[in-house]
Write a protein that holds these residues in place. Structure first.
Motif, mmCIF file in Angstrom:
data_model
loop_
_atom_site.group_PDB
_atom_site.id
_atom_site.type_symbol
_atom_site.label_atom_id
_atom_site.label_comp_id
_atom_site.label_asym_id
_atom_site.label_seq_id
_atom_site.Cartn_x
_atom_site.Cartn_y
_atom_site.Cartn_z
ATOM 1 N N UNK A 34 0.835 -1.200 0.000
ATOM 2 C CA UNK A 34 0.000 0.000 0.000
ATOM 3 C C UNK A 34 0.871 1.252 0.000
ATOM 4 N N UNK A 35 1.955 1.212 0.777
ATOM 5 C CA UNK A 35 2.853 2.366 0.807
ATOM 6 C C UNK A 35 3.493 2.637 -0.536
ATOM 7 N N UNK A 36 3.865 1.572 -1.260
ATOM 8 C CA UNK A 36 4.470 1.743 -2.584
ATOM 9 C C UNK A 36 3.459 2.310 -3.579
ATOM 10 N N UNK A 37 2.218 1.816 -3.532
ATOM 11 C CA UNK A 37 1.180 2.365 -4.409
ATOM 12 C C UNK A 37 0.926 3.837 -4.098
ATOM 13 N N UNK A 38 0.911 4.174 -2.822
ATOM 14 C CA UNK A 38 0.652 5.557 -2.406
ATOM 15 C C UNK A 38 1.827 6.479 -2.696
ATOM 16 N N UNK A 89 -5.276 1.050 -0.943
ATOM 17 C CA UNK A 89 -4.390 2.189 -0.737
ATOM 18 C C UNK A 89 -5.222 3.461 -0.601
ATOM 19 N N UNK A 90 -4.668 4.457 0.068
ATOM 20 C CA UNK A 90 -5.413 5.694 0.293
ATOM 21 C C UNK A 90 -5.574 6.498 -0.994
ATOM 22 N N UNK A 91 -4.538 6.484 -1.824
ATOM 23 C CA UNK A 91 -4.573 7.284 -3.047
ATOM 24 C C UNK A 91 -3.595 6.708 -4.054
ATOM 25 N N UNK A 92 -3.766 7.081 -5.318
ATOM 26 C CA UNK A 92 -2.829 6.672 -6.361
ATOM 27 C C UNK A 92 -2.182 7.864 -7.057
ATOM 28 N N UNK A 93 -2.585 9.078 -6.689
ATOM 29 C CA UNK A 93 -2.139 10.256 -7.444
ATOM 30 C C UNK A 93 -1.051 11.044 -6.741
#
Length: 444
Positions: A34-38, A89-93
């Protein structure tokens, strides 16, 4: 989807892991993923990284699925039971250079310590500690004033590449600084992305218009400043990520990123409409410009390097990212200038320069620890942003004409950037695979 269980030795390392042991490993991998995606990695890059870490941690029959913001991990125990862990994840942007690298280093340290070779209560405790560290890293953000300073510097250097006048450069910096401060407020108010971008672009356009009214800058310089602001509000990393996800076959993640870009574009359209209406209400003159002042090639390279460096700070980079960012800015800018001077159309020159950038970024990523996607962003913002088409499009709109053709060219250039960077990354992986295959043949 990634399944490293077919790799020789994976089952041996996994032997003896109970369902509780496997779950502890999956929870750590999930938090890291998740951290990497965020932090800006694509779904494919995240899957590949987690597959490698899972293999090192001795997880048997690990299956990883990342799509959109969702991440699902499943693994088998030594007695055949299945354990799963999932979340969003919280965000992708968002792009955060330092956070992505720190998460990668944490995962590598954890995977290469004793915890990867043992099981039981002590191993689970160590994994729980590592997970808490990953959770803390996910919450870390670059101070807003550093981001605002970086984007302000970036706006100044990008406007220099457009040319026009020093008043336009200063206006671009002032406009971007105001938009950044407003962005902090919209984030604090948890304003939806569409409205947040619309407010930021409206404030930027209104400030540029008022600076014209106060005789600080002419309408042409104001148009250049607005164009730079719009380009920085548009999430170009999402364009690159969408193309990469589509090439990897993850169409859901690609669609999510395209939707994010579309929402930002609609917000910019709203802000632009209000800006043009304000100019009409104030009776602003309609500028006409047939060509831009020619910039010497060496100055373009200097501004490309400075823009890349500014963007590295705007996206959470540290001093050790300055040299790679500057190199990528210069290399990309030089390639683009050579291609343009040879008579190649701007869209094709952009695509080929982006391919070189993608190839270089992938190679430098191996040495620096920063993700290739993040490194490519440095070169894009330093040298490939389609500022001139947007600039001319705004001038056409201000002059009661139609800027759709120019905006369409800017859109094609943005797409060319995404395809080129993704293709360059593919070429880099292809070369790596060939070298690995050749090395294996020699050993045999």
């Amino acid at each position: 989807m990634s399944s490293p269980d077919a790799v020789p030795g994976a089952a041996a390392r996994a032997a003896g892991l109970s369902a509780t042991d496997v779950r502890a490993r999956l929870e750590f991998l999930e938090s890291t993923g998740h951290g990497l995606l965020e932090s800006g990695l694509t779904s494919g890059q995240t899957e590949h990284a987690l597959a490698r870490y899972g293999l090192d941690l001795g997880v048997e029959a690990l299956s990883i699925s990342a799509f959109g913001r969702m991440l699902i991990l499943e693994a088998a125990t030594h007695d055949g039971d299945t354990v799963s862990s999932s979340g969003a994840a919280r965000t992708l942007d968002a792009i955060d250079c330092t956070r992505s690298r720190e998460l990668t280093r944490l995962a590598e340290r954890t995977a290469h310590t004793e915890v990867a070779r043992v099981h039981g209560h002590d191993a689970r405790e160590r994994l729980a500690v590592a997970k808490r560290v990953a959770d803390r890293l996910r919450l870390t953000v670059t101070p807003w004033w550093i981001v605002a300073l970086g984007t302000t510097m970036l706006a100044f250097f990008i406007s220099m590449q457009v040319g026009v006048s020093w008043e336009a450069w200063v206006t671009a910096a002032l406009v971007q600084a105001a938009a950044s401060v407003v962005g902090v407020g919209t984030t604090a108010a948890r304003m939806p992305k569409l409205f947040a971008v619309a407010v930021q672009s409206t404030v930027a356009g209104a400030l540029a218009t008022m600076l014209v009214q106060w005789d600080f800058v002419d309408p042409v310089g104001a148009a250049a400043a607005i164009a730079v602001n719009w380009l920085l509000l548009l999430p170009l990393p999402q364009v690159i990520g969408a193309v990469t996800d589509a090439i990897d076959g993850d169409h859901l993640s690609a669609g999510t990123r395209v939707a994010n870009v579309a929402v930002a574009a609609v917000g910019i359209v709203i802000g632009g409409t209000l800006t043009f209406a304000l100019g009409e209400a104030l009776g602003m003159e309609h500028p006409r410009l047939d060509g831009l002042p020619a910039m010497p090639w060496y100055l373009i390279l200097v501004f490309s390097a400075l823009g890349a460096i500014a963007n590295s700070f705007a996206n959470g980079g540290r001093l050790n990212l300055v040299a790679p960012a500057a190199f990528l800015g210069v290399a990309t800018g030089a390639t683009n200038q050579v291609l343009l001077s040879s008579g190649l159309p701007a869209v094709w020159a952009t695509a080929l320069a982006a391919t070189v950038l993608g190839l270089l970024s992938a190679r430098i990523a191996v040495r620096t620890g920063y993700p290739s996607q993040v490194l490519a962003l440095m070169g894009v913002t330093g040298a490939l942003l389609p500022g001139i088409p947007v600039f001319f499009g705004i001038l056409q709109q201000m002059g009661e004409g139609s800027g759709l053709a120019s905006f369409g060219t800017a859109g094609l250039m943005s797409l060319a950037i995404g395809i080129g960077v993704a293709f360059g990354g593919y070429l880099s992986r292809l070369v790596s695979w060939e070298r690995t295959a050749a090395a294996g043949s020699e050993e045999t």
